[in-house]
Scaffold this motif. Structure first.
Motif, PDB file in Angstrom:
ATOM      1  N   ASP A  39       0.836  -1.204   0.000  1.00 49.60           N
ATOM      2  CA  ASP A  39       0.000   0.000   0.000  1.00 49.60           C
ATOM      3  C   ASP A  39       0.875   1.261   0.000  1.00 49.60           C
ATOM      4  N   ALA A  40       1.936   1.248   0.802  1.00 51.28           N
ATOM      5  CA  ALA A  40       2.822   2.422   0.882  1.00 51.28           C
ATOM      6  C   ALA A  40       3.506   2.677  -0.468  1.00 51.28           C
ATOM      7  N   VAL A  41       3.879   1.593  -1.166  1.00 56.52           N
ATOM      8  CA  VAL A  41       4.526   1.742  -2.481  1.00 56.52           C
ATOM      9  C   VAL A  41       3.527   2.304  -3.495  1.00 56.52           C
ATOM     10  N   GLU A  42       2.338   1.731  -3.482  1.00 53.50           N
ATOM     11  CA  GLU A  42       1.298   2.201  -4.416  1.00 53.50           C
ATOM     12  C   GLU A  42       1.048   3.701  -4.234  1.00 53.50           C
ATOM     13  N   LYS A  43       0.918   4.117  -2.976  1.00 52.87           N
ATOM     14  CA  LYS A  43       0.650   5.538  -2.711  1.00 52.87           C
ATOM     15  C   LYS A  43       1.852   6.404  -3.097  1.00 52.87           C
ATOM     16  N   ALA A  44       3.055   5.901  -2.858  1.00 55.54           N
ATOM     17  CA  ALA A  44       4.252   6.683  -3.222  1.00 55.54           C
ATOM     18  C   ALA A  44       4.258   6.985  -4.717  1.00 55.54           C
ATOM     19  N   LEU A  45       3.732   6.033  -5.491  1.00 54.37           N
ATOM     20  CA  LEU A  45       3.750   6.183  -6.954  1.00 54.37           C
ATOM     21  C   LEU A  45       2.575   6.986  -7.479  1.00 54.37           C
ATOM     22  N   THR A  46       1.471   6.997  -6.752  1.00 50.11           N
ATOM     23  CA  THR A  46       0.244   7.529  -7.366  1.00 50.11           C
ATOM     24  C   THR A  46      -0.396   8.715  -6.642  1.00 50.11           C
ATOM     25  N   GLU A  47      -0.157   8.865  -5.338  1.00 49.98           N
ATOM     26  CA  GLU A  47      -0.835   9.954  -4.612  1.00 49.98           C
ATOM     27  C   GLU A  47      -0.191  11.294  -4.937  1.00 49.98           C
ATOM     28  N   PRO A  48      -0.940  12.387  -4.771  1.00 47.16           N
ATOM     29  CA  PRO A  48      -0.315  13.705  -4.937  1.00 47.16           C
ATOM     30  C   PRO A  48       0.871  13.849  -3.977  1.00 47.16           C
ATOM     31  N   VAL A  49       1.887  14.546  -4.423  1.00 48.99           N
ATOM     32  CA  VAL A  49       3.061  14.746  -3.569  1.00 48.99           C
ATOM     33  C   VAL A  49       2.645  15.611  -2.374  1.00 48.99           C
ATOM     34  N   SER A  50       2.723  15.021  -1.184  1.00 52.70           N
ATOM     35  CA  SER A  50       2.333  15.788   0.010  1.00 52.70           C
ATOM     36  C   SER A  50       2.785  15.051   1.264  1.00 52.70           C
ATOM     37  N   ALA A  51       2.725  15.775   2.371  1.00 57.27           N
ATOM     38  CA  ALA A  51       3.117  15.207   3.664  1.00 57.27           C
ATOM     39  C   ALA A  51       2.151  14.125   4.125  1.00 57.27           C
ATOM     40  N   ARG A  52       1.004  13.992   3.470  1.00 53.31           N
ATOM     41  CA  ARG A  52       0.087  12.912   3.853  1.00 53.31           C
ATOM     42  C   ARG A  52       0.713  11.552   3.548  1.00 53.31           C
ATOM     43  N   HIS A  53       1.626  11.535   2.562  1.00 52.90           N
ATOM     44  CA  HIS A  53       2.382  10.308   2.282  1.00 52.90           C
ATOM     45  C   HIS A  53       3.795  10.754   1.879  1.00 52.90           C
ATOM     46  N   PRO A  54       4.658  10.917   2.883  1.00 49.87           N
ATOM     47  CA  PRO A  54       5.961  11.540   2.619  1.00 49.87           C
ATOM     48  C   PRO A  54       6.758  10.886   1.486  1.00 49.87           C
ATOM     49  N   ALA A  55       6.580   9.574   1.270  1.00 51.53           N
ATOM     50  CA  ALA A  55       7.351   8.907   0.206  1.00 51.53           C
ATOM     51  C   ALA A  55       7.022   9.451  -1.184  1.00 51.53           C
ATOM     52  N   THR A  56       5.900  10.150  -1.330  1.00 53.54           N
ATOM     53  CA  THR A  56       5.602  10.769  -2.635  1.00 53.54           C
ATOM     54  C   THR A  56       6.675  11.793  -3.005  1.00 53.54           C
ATOM     55  N   ALA A  57       7.367  12.319  -1.999  1.00 53.71           N
ATOM     56  CA  ALA A  57       8.419  13.317  -2.265  1.00 53.71           C
ATOM     57  C   ALA A  57       9.554  12.728  -3.104  1.00 53.71           C
ATOM     58  N   LEU A  58       9.678  11.408  -3.097  1.00 52.21           N
ATOM     59  CA  LEU A  58      10.730  10.780  -3.927  1.00 52.21           C
ATOM     60  C   LEU A  58      10.528  11.133  -5.398  1.00 52.21           C
ATOM     61  N   ARG A  59       9.286  11.400  -5.775  1.00 49.96           N
ATOM     62  CA  ARG A  59       9.005  11.703  -7.197  1.00 49.96           C
ATOM     63  C   ARG A  59       9.518  13.081  -7.609  1.00 49.96           C
ATOM     64  N   THR A  60       9.954  13.880  -6.619  1.00 51.37           N
ATOM     65  CA  THR A  60      10.477  15.207  -6.957  1.00 51.37           C
ATOM     66  C   THR A  60      11.986  15.178  -7.190  1.00 51.37           C
ATOM     67  N   HIS A  61      12.591  14.007  -6.999  1.00 48.18           N
ATOM     68  CA  HIS A  61      14.052  13.893  -7.179  1.00 48.18           C
ATOM     69  C   HIS A  61      14.329  13.273  -8.555  1.00 48.18           C
ATOM     70  N   PRO A  62      15.366  13.739  -9.239  1.00 47.26           N
ATOM     71  CA  PRO A  62      15.595  13.218 -10.590  1.00 47.26           C
ATOM     72  C   PRO A  62      16.249  11.842 -10.660  1.00 47.26           C
ATOM     73  N   ASP A  63      16.780  11.336  -9.571  1.00 45.81           N
ATOM     74  CA  ASP A  63      17.545  10.086  -9.689  1.00 45.81           C
ATOM     75  C   ASP A  63      17.319   9.144  -8.504  1.00 45.81           C
ATOM     76  N   VAL A  64      16.119   8.588  -8.452  1.00 44.47           N
ATOM     77  CA  VAL A  64      15.784   7.611  -7.415  1.00 44.47           C
ATOM     78  C   VAL A  64      15.441   6.294  -8.101  1.00 44.47           C
TER      79      VAL A  64
END
Ligand code: 6PG
Length: 257
Positions: A213-238
């Motif tokens: 569930d955490a992986v799914e949300k990291a990939l699909t939820e809007p980038v926000s503190a509600r799911h901090p792992a979404t912030a990974l999508r703002t980095h160019p090399d993860v």
């Protein structure tokens, strides 16, 4: 027109052992490449069961001059005795730091003034750029100990003292790191999200069904503190490593190998 690929594309492996080996091979290749052109490499490790297979394989990697690698960790409990095996510094010493001749393993060693410990660690990190971060994602979507919803994606601090939420504390019991919720500390020191994302390259290792569930949300939820792992999508090399158990259903069919 072909749509842009997702910024954070998972690489999927059949199980956590093959995942750990593949991630370690990639980290080792990155280290060799950087050591060929830099005098020093500075890297940050997560202390977590999800990282075990990767760290074990990394210890065996060939051709890395560890005497030119400086190691840091990304968080530490407060209010635990220095010798407690759950202390992340102790866990990492036994998982990797004591096995390799690092140029230095910078341990977070909380003193009587945790704010001061955080500031001192921030200063140690700031002595040079951070090249590589190896991290996991919590069941609650946290990165290091930046728990939702209080994680600050634009935190002005590099390292800080935080209160741990109950989902995060429960995860430590589920991982069998503590016998009961009462034993899990309520406070910790953590690198902030901007500090983690300031690294050049991130390797995010997330095996296990509890993380699907955490992986799914990291990939699909809007980038926000509600799911901090979404912030990974703002980095160019993860690079995100998942196994058959943690892979979102939509990507499980695209297994790497
Ligand atoms: O390891 C750490 O240093 C962090 O506190 C934490 O962010 C961790 O990487 C994830 O919570 C995954 O942890 P598990 O491996 O326990 O699932």
């Amino acid at each position: 027109m072909t749509p842009d690929p997702p910024a954070l594309r998972p690489r999927t492996f059949p199980d956590r052992t093959s995942l750990g080996r593949a991630a370690a091979a990639d980290v080792a290749a990155e280290l060799r490449e950087r050591l060929a052109r830099q005098d020093r490499v500075r890297m940050v490790f997560a202390a977590a069961p999800s990282q075990q297979e990767m760290l074990t394989a990394l210890r065996e990697a060939d051709g890395i001059d560890w005497t030119r690698v400086e190691a840091f960790h990304m968080d530490e409990y407060l209010d635990l005795p220095a010798e407690a095996p759950q202390r992340f510094a102790n866990w990492l010493r036994s998982a990797i730091f004591d096995h390799l001749p690092f140029a230095g393993a910078h341990l977070i060693q909380p003193g009587p003034d945790p704010e001061r410990t955080a500031q001192d660690y921030a200063a140690a990190l700031a002595a040079g750029p951070i090249d590589i971060v190896c991290l996991g994602i919590g069941q609650n979507g946290h990165l290091a100990f930046n728990d939702p919803p209080v994680a600050d994606l634009e935190d002005p601090l590099d390292v800080k003292v935080v209160e741990l939420d109950d989902v995060c504390r429960r995860q430590q019991v589920d991982d069998e790191c503590f016998d009961s919720l009462d034993d899990v500390p309520h406070r910790a020191i953590t690198l902030t999200i901007p500090r983690l994302l300031a690294a050049d390259r991130l390797f995010c290792v997330v095996p296990g069904a509890a993380k699907r569930d955490a992986v799914e949300k990291a990939l699909t939820e809007p980038v926000s503190a509600r799911h901090p792992a979404t912030a990974l999508r703002t980095h160019p090399d993860v690079t995100l490593y998942v196994d058959a158990d943690s892979a979102p259903r939509s990507t499980a069919a695209e297994a790497d190998r």
